[in-house]
Write an enzyme that holds these catalytic residues in place. Structure first.
Site: not given
Ligand code: GLP
Length: 257
Positions: A154, A152, A159, A83
């Site tokens: 995602h 959340n 989302e 992403d």
């Molecule tokens: C982000 C990214 C995701 C990521 C997720 C978790 O916003 N878009 O690809 O896997 O949130 O992030 P983290 O590993 O820092 O909790």
């Protein structure tokens, strides 16, 4: 569902096909790297998605460590960014592609011409997203999707509300995502992003979802034990026949023993 907690990795089949593996924080990177290494060694040219965020950092550190010690090569990997944030200029250090270069790509032997990523600053973003999916399909589909889970639920930037049938596209970011993303130090947090779609990810031969820390315990519990719903996109991953959920003990604390 049941699972055992040991110093060693413990593994069990959870709801449907989910393979839940719980390890100590010290073993997290190693366990994840073993999965990536198995895929890279057993596949001629694996197509792998790489996420950003905190969850994959122990994995990336271990992959770099193995490469530096001559124990691993990623030269055959076709790397796909999962992403990207909108509204950031190319080369911005918070961009996912910038972080992936710093944390993994530039530190290993993945050839630059085998690195693919989503570019939000494109004249026709719909066409760009469609081409990204087509490139993956033309290359035989994803071999391994490495994913994190947002607080959340995602997946990538899919989302809540994202259906299992959605493809790569532009998406408005949820308020909880915008709050959490303050940790990246944006001057102005982007309101939208671009993400690989759930359908493309669910077509992957194998999925590895990473979650660490007590702040992920509630969403991990919902992912495993809640209803399978697009309100919690991570719960949709349960329908995949070969999906591992790798957790540290803190993230697993609400799962039934
Ligand atoms: C982000 C990214 C995701 C990521 C997720 C978790 O916003 N878009 O690809 O896997 O949130 O992030 P983290 O590993 O820092 O909790």
């Amino acid at each position: 569902m049941s699972f055992a907690k040991h110093g060693r990795a413990s593994s069990t089949r959870g709801v449907k096909n989910l393979n839940i593996v719980v390890v100590s924080p010290e073993k997290f990177g190693n366990t994840a790297a073993d999965i990536v290494q198995r895929v890279t060694e057993n596949t001629e040219a694996p197509n792998i998605t790489f996420p950003t965020g905190d969850s994959p950092l122990p994995l990336y550190r271990e992959l770099v460590n193995r490469y530096q010690h001559g124990k691993l090569s990623l030269a055959n990997v076709q790397a796909f960014g999962l992403d990207e944030w909108g509204e950031l200029e190319p080369g911005h250090p918070i961009r996912c592609i910038s972080r992936m270069k710093t944390q993994l790509y530039s530190e290993t032997d993945i050839p630059v011409e085998q690195i693919y990523y989503l570019e939000p600053n494109t004249d026709d973003l719909d066409v760009h997203c469609e081409a990204y999916d087509k490139r993956i399909a033309d290359m035989g589909g994803l071999t391994l999707s490495i994913l994190g889970i947002g607080i959340n639920g995602h997946i990538g930037f899919n989302e809540p509300g994202s259906k299992a049938t959605v493809r790569t596209r532009k998406i408005q970011l949820a308020d909880r995502t915008l709050n959490v993303s303050q940790k990246y130090g944006f001057d102005k947090t982007p309101s939208w992003g671009v993400t690989l779609g759930l359908a493309t990810l669910l077509e992957s031969k194998e999925i590895l979802i990473l979650a660490t820390g007590a702040h992920k315990a509630e969403i991990v519990h919902l992912t495993v034990n809640g209803p399978e719903t697009s309100d919690v996109p991570s719960s949709l991953m349960r329908r995949h026949p070969n999906c591992t959920l790798l957790l540290d003990e803190a993230a697993a604390q609400l799962l039934k023993k």
